[in-house]
Design a protein around this motif. Structure first.
Motif, short mmCIF file in Angstrom:
data_model
loop_
_atom_site.label_atom_id
_atom_site.label_comp_id
_atom_site.label_asym_id
_atom_site.label_seq_id
_atom_site.Cartn_x
_atom_site.Cartn_y
_atom_site.Cartn_z
N ARG A 129 5.20 15.17 -11.06
CA ARG A 129 4.25 14.90 -10.02
C ARG A 129 4.16 13.56 -9.35
O ARG A 129 3.90 13.62 -8.20
CB ARG A 129 2.96 14.96 -10.77
CG ARG A 129 1.63 14.92 -9.92
CD ARG A 129 0.25 15.07 -10.74
NE ARG A 129 0.29 16.33 -11.26
CZ ARG A 129 -0.46 17.53 -10.13
NH1 ARG A 129 -0.80 16.80 -9.07
NH2 ARG A 129 -0.40 18.66 -10.63
N SER A 130 4.61 12.36 -9.90
CA SER A 130 4.75 11.11 -9.27
C SER A 130 5.92 10.58 -9.67
O SER A 130 6.30 10.60 -10.88
CB SER A 130 3.27 10.49 -9.65
OG SER A 130 3.20 9.89 -10.66
N PRO A 131 6.16 9.30 -9.10
CA PRO A 131 7.37 8.44 -9.55
C PRO A 131 6.87 7.77 -10.95
O PRO A 131 7.80 7.51 -11.77
CB PRO A 131 7.66 7.52 -8.48
CG PRO A 131 7.18 8.33 -7.30
CD PRO A 131 6.11 9.22 -7.65
N ALA A 132 5.62 7.29 -10.94
CA ALA A 132 5.37 6.54 -12.03
C ALA A 132 5.34 7.37 -12.97
O ALA A 132 5.58 6.96 -14.51
CB ALA A 132 3.66 6.02 -11.56
N LEU A 133 4.94 8.66 -12.93
CA LEU A 133 4.85 9.50 -14.40
C LEU A 133 6.40 9.90 -14.69
O LEU A 133 6.70 10.16 -15.85
CB LEU A 133 4.22 10.78 -13.99
CG LEU A 133 4.11 12.06 -15.22
CD1 LEU A 133 3.36 11.26 -16.22
CD2 LEU A 133 3.13 13.01 -14.59
N THR B 8 0.74 -1.12 0.15
CA THR B 8 -0.07 0.05 -0.02
C THR B 8 0.90 1.31 -0.02
O THR B 8 0.70 2.31 -0.77
CB THR B 8 -0.91 -0.12 1.22
OG1 THR B 8 -1.79 -1.12 1.11
CG2 THR B 8 -1.63 1.21 1.26
N ALA B 9 1.74 1.06 0.77
CA ALA B 9 2.77 2.57 0.86
C ALA B 9 3.64 2.54 -0.32
O ALA B 9 3.63 3.74 -0.94
CB ALA B 9 3.72 2.39 2.07
N LEU B 10 3.94 1.60 -0.97
CA LEU B 10 4.60 1.66 -2.47
C LEU B 10 3.74 2.16 -3.42
O LEU B 10 4.05 3.07 -4.09
CB LEU B 10 5.11 0.27 -2.92
CG LEU B 10 6.52 -0.23 -1.97
CD1 LEU B 10 6.74 -1.74 -2.65
CD2 LEU B 10 7.81 0.54 -2.45
N CYS B 11 2.51 1.75 -3.40
CA CYS B 11 1.55 2.12 -4.24
C CYS B 11 1.36 3.43 -4.26
O CYS B 11 1.13 4.33 -5.27
CB CYS B 11 0.35 1.15 -4.46
SG CYS B 11 0.40 -0.34 -5.04
N LEU B 12 0.87 4.06 -3.14
CA LEU B 12 0.77 5.46 -2.87
C LEU B 12 1.88 6.25 -3.31
O LEU B 12 1.25 7.49 -3.82
CB LEU B 12 0.24 5.61 -1.07
CG LEU B 12 -0.27 6.84 -0.82
CD1 LEU B 12 -1.47 7.22 -1.49
CD2 LEU B 12 -0.44 6.96 0.50
N GLU B 13 2.98 6.08 -2.85
CA GLU B 13 4.35 6.79 -3.13
C GLU B 13 4.43 6.86 -4.62
O GLU B 13 4.62 8.01 -5.26
CB GLU B 13 5.34 6.49 -2.36
CG GLU B 13 6.61 7.17 -2.89
CD GLU B 13 7.98 6.52 -2.06
OE1 GLU B 13 9.02 7.08 -2.39
OE2 GLU B 13 7.90 5.45 -1.55
N HIS B 14 4.41 5.54 -5.31
CA HIS B 14 4.55 5.59 -6.66
C HIS B 14 3.64 6.31 -7.60
O HIS B 14 3.83 6.90 -8.47
CB HIS B 14 4.58 4.11 -7.22
CG HIS B 14 5.06 3.85 -8.43
ND1 HIS B 14 6.47 4.08 -8.79
CD2 HIS B 14 4.58 3.30 -9.48
CE1 HIS B 14 6.70 3.80 -10.14
NE2 HIS B 14 5.90 3.08 -10.67
N SER B 15 2.22 6.41 -7.12
CA SER B 15 1.40 6.88 -8.07
C SER B 15 0.71 8.17 -7.63
O SER B 15 -0.03 8.77 -8.27
CB SER B 15 -0.06 5.86 -7.93
OG SER B 15 -0.70 5.97 -6.35
N ALA B 16 1.15 8.72 -6.56
CA ALA B 16 0.89 10.06 -5.86
C ALA B 16 -0.70 10.13 -5.67
O ALA B 16 -1.48 11.05 -5.87
CB ALA B 16 1.19 11.16 -6.64
N GLY B 17 -1.18 9.16 -5.26
CA GLY B 17 -2.73 8.81 -4.81
C GLY B 17 -3.62 8.60 -6.54
O GLY B 17 -4.87 9.08 -6.19
N ALA B 18 -3.07 8.34 -7.53
CA ALA B 18 -3.98 8.43 -8.67
C ALA B 18 -4.63 6.91 -8.69
O ALA B 18 -3.71 6.26 -9.10
CB ALA B 18 -3.17 8.68 -9.78
#
Length: 677
Positions: A258-262, A157-167
């Motif tokens: 904006r986010s690590p994923a982007l 959960t923490a990884l996904c939240l950080e990686h996606s910035a909540g998207a």
């Protein structure tokens, strides 16, 4: 005419949409209330915020309120004032489509990744209800993870939240690509974000695109560093950054994507040559600022930088990574250092540090690196004893003289042990350079004498001596008593050697399972432990259990020619005899040089009467006949494929043709057709 929604229906729509959207209850409530009163809505948000999913909810709400949802401008000609026009990606509409949309007099729901409305839609947007989509929180991401895997995982959960910035859309894409045990999300290729990046590049100017790419390489940066890497002055860099912020691609304080994923998507969109140029520029600029992150960019470069300062910077970063418990990152830094210009002394230091990580953290070495370091350090006379550390890696990972390029002498130990001697001694031809600290252990290994004294008087660099002396005792038929404990993955050798002394099969099995779970089968200690496990299984009448473990470890086919596998081949030959496969036992016994087992296997083959074959055999090709024989002996498709050095799919195709010729459909029917008459 729009039918007002009955009381309580808003709550029902929110509950129903909860299966589709998580953490969007407030937005769904606003949308439901607006459409229930016949008002238009504008859903805005960055890529991955769930705009398209919310449009699906809007269509459902329209049906409940007596409206007819129409998706897209292509169906606009058939729409009337009682229709709800649903349009996604409004920012991509052409000028003509914007004009047609502005003339529509019914209710509309627009969605797009825009902070400001396109020209021509200002009046429509001004009268509409705004539904901005903001990032969701940790609770919503945890719920998405729970629904995907039926379990809670605070780490994921923490990884996904950080990686996606909540998207939430990005979280959903990430969960499609990772498993429950994911520990890193860097480098994931998300098509949704890649498409969004390419759309933005079509509308943004070259300066903004260049700044975005430089920022994706840097991660976060100050204005002056960003401008230097992008090749622009500060004023132009700041103006380009503001345009990127208007496009919802970057945020400030500090400047970052904006986010690590982007950021990953922007990095992946670049051509390799452009990435290389930006990483080199970042490394040079950061080195002038004494920024410790310079090592990350040196590692990311595909080619060496060619500067004398690079290797010391990478060594310092490797030590920091190792102290922080990140051995994989430390290895990447040291491997990058090996590509840079190095003096012999610095090369020896890098080789020793790299060998320590291979030995103590269980990270696999690369044969080309070992060979290059070995040749250069051998020519320099083994500075700082670096060859002894490299030799320990060779010993641990079952390399032989072919890897190192060292010619084998005509005299000396037997062929099966010659690679050990060459690996553990810095040899040039037939002469030993210096007196390596493992020389007593080598003599004990070759002759079987003096091993007890070696174990009683271990040097500081103990792993090779422990291994060789312990194997010397095993060759002499003595039990191994090891009071020593080594560091990290080196201790696996002690475990493997002690398994030979243990007489409790349950304890041997426990140690084997533990070792198989945490160590690579490519390591010599795992092969040695597997040999001890097979011997214990055979002594306790469990040959089937031995075979299951060898299948699990991948030791069922042709084994490496490395030295320690001779012991495993010897025990595997015993296992084949116990399982009634003398042909396989004969092959293993001959390779292991076990004359007694060779005689037993040949005797078993002679004692077994030749089967009387039925007429179905005549329909098979010679290769198909061999495959059927092995299948009848109980070998799996994977084992047969390994034996013939082909793919498992090729074996399956051969068996399919056999089934067709024999008029059967399953493997279990082979014995009824091709078994002895």
């Amino acid at each position: 005419m729009v039918t007002p929604l009955r009381p309580g229906l808003v709550e029902a729509v929110v509950r129903q949409a909860g299966d589709v959207l998580v953490g969007r209850e407030r937005e769904i409530t606003v949308l439901t209330a607006a459409l229930g009163s016949g008002r238009s809505c504008v859903v805005s948000g960055a890529t991955g915020m769930g705009k398209s999913a919310l449009l699906s909810v809007a269509s459902s709400i329209a049906v409940r309120s007596g409206m007819r949802p129409v998706r897209g401008l292509r169906a606009l000609s058939g729409a009337d004032r009682h229709a709800l026009l649903v349009v996604d990606d409004v920012e991509q509409l052409s000028a003509g489509e914007v004009e047609r949309l502005a003339r529509f007099r019914g209710a509309v729901v627009l969605a797009g990744d825009f902070a400001f409305p396109p020209e021509g839609l200002a009046d429509l947007v001004a009268d509409a209800v705004r539904v901005p989509l903001r990032p969701v929180g940790a609770d919503a991401v945890a719920e998405l993870v729970r629904r995907r895997f039926d379990e809670d995982s605070p780490e994921l959960t923490a990884l996904c939240l950080e990686h996606s910035a909540g998207a939430p859309g990005v979280v959903s894409d990430v969960l499609d690509l990772v498993d429950f045990s994911a520990t890193s999300l860097r480098g994931l290729r998300l098509p949704r974000l890649l498409r969004a990046v390419r759309r933005h590049w079509q509308t943004l100017d070259a300066d903004a695109v260049g700044v975005a790419r430089a920022l994706a390489v840097l991660g976060n940066a100050s204005l002056d560093l960003l401008g230097e890497v992008a090749g622009m002055d500060s004023c132009d860099t700041l103006a380009a950054f503001e345009r990127l912020a208007d496009a919802r691609l970057v945020v400030g304080e500090p400047m970052r994507v904006r986010s690590p994923a982007l950021s990953d998507a922007i990095w992946q969109e670049m051509a390799p040559e452009l990435r290389e140029r930006l990483h080199r520029a970042a490394a040079t600029a950061m080195r002038r600022r004494a920024d410790p992150a310079v090592a990350e960019h040196l590692v990311a470069c595909a080619e060496p930088v060619g500067a004398r300062w690079a290797a010391p910077v990478l060594r310092t970063a490797a030590r920091l990574h190792r102290a922080a418990g990140r051995p994989e990152s430390a290895v990447r830094c040291l491997r990058a250092a090996l590509r840079e210009p190095l003096s012999v002394r610095v090369l020896a230091q890098v080789a020793v540090e790299l060998a320590q990580l291979h030995l103590r953290c269980g990270i696999a070495p690369r044969a080309d690196e070992l060979a290059r370091c070995w040749r250069r350090l051998s020519a320099a006379g083994n500075p700082d004893g670096a060859l002894d550390w490299l030799a320990a890696v060779v010993l641990d990972w079952q390399c032989d003289e072919d890897v190192l390029g060292v010619p084998a002498a005509d005299e000396g130990p037997p062929v099966s042990f010659r690679a050990v001697g060459l690996a553990m001694s810095p040899l040039s031809g037939r002469e030993i350079v210096g007196d390596p600290p493992v020389a007593p252990a080598l003599r004990a290994f070759w002759t079987g004498e003096g091993a007890e004294q070696v174990l009683a008087d271990l040097p500081e660099h103990a792993m090779p001596s422990v291994v060789l002396a312990g194997l010397g005792l095993l060759r002499g038929g003595c039990a191994v008593e090891l009071p020593v404990r080594l560091v990290g993955a080196e201790n696996d050798w002690v475990v493997a050697l002690e398994m030979w002394s243990c007489r409790d099969h349950a304890e041997v099995s426990r140690r084997m399972c533990d070792l198989a779970n945490r160590a690579s089968p490519l390591r010599g200690c795992v092969a040695l432990a597997a040999a001890a496990f097979v011997a214990s299984c055979l002594d306790s009448g469990r040959p089937g259990e031995a075979r299951e473990m060898l299948v699990r470890l991948g030791y069922t086919g042709t084994l490496s020619p490395a030295w320690v596998c001779t012991m495993l081949l010897h025990q595997r030959a015993r296992m084949h005899l116990a399982l009634g496969s003398p042909r396989a036992a004969l092959a293993d016994a001959e390779r292991a040089g076990a004359a007694d087992l060779v005689e037993l296997a040949r005797a078993a083959l002679e004692e077994r009467p030749a089967p009387v074959r039925c007429g179905a055999w005549a329909k098979l090709t010679p290769h198909e006949s061999r495959i059927v024989e092995l299948a009848l002996e109980g070998e799996t498709n994977r084992e047969i494929a390994t034996r013939f050095n082909v793919t498992q799919r090729a074996v399956e195709l051969h068996l399919t043709r056999v089934y067709r010729k024999a008029g059967i459909s399953r493997r279990v029917q082979l014995s009824s057709v091709f078994g002895p008459i």
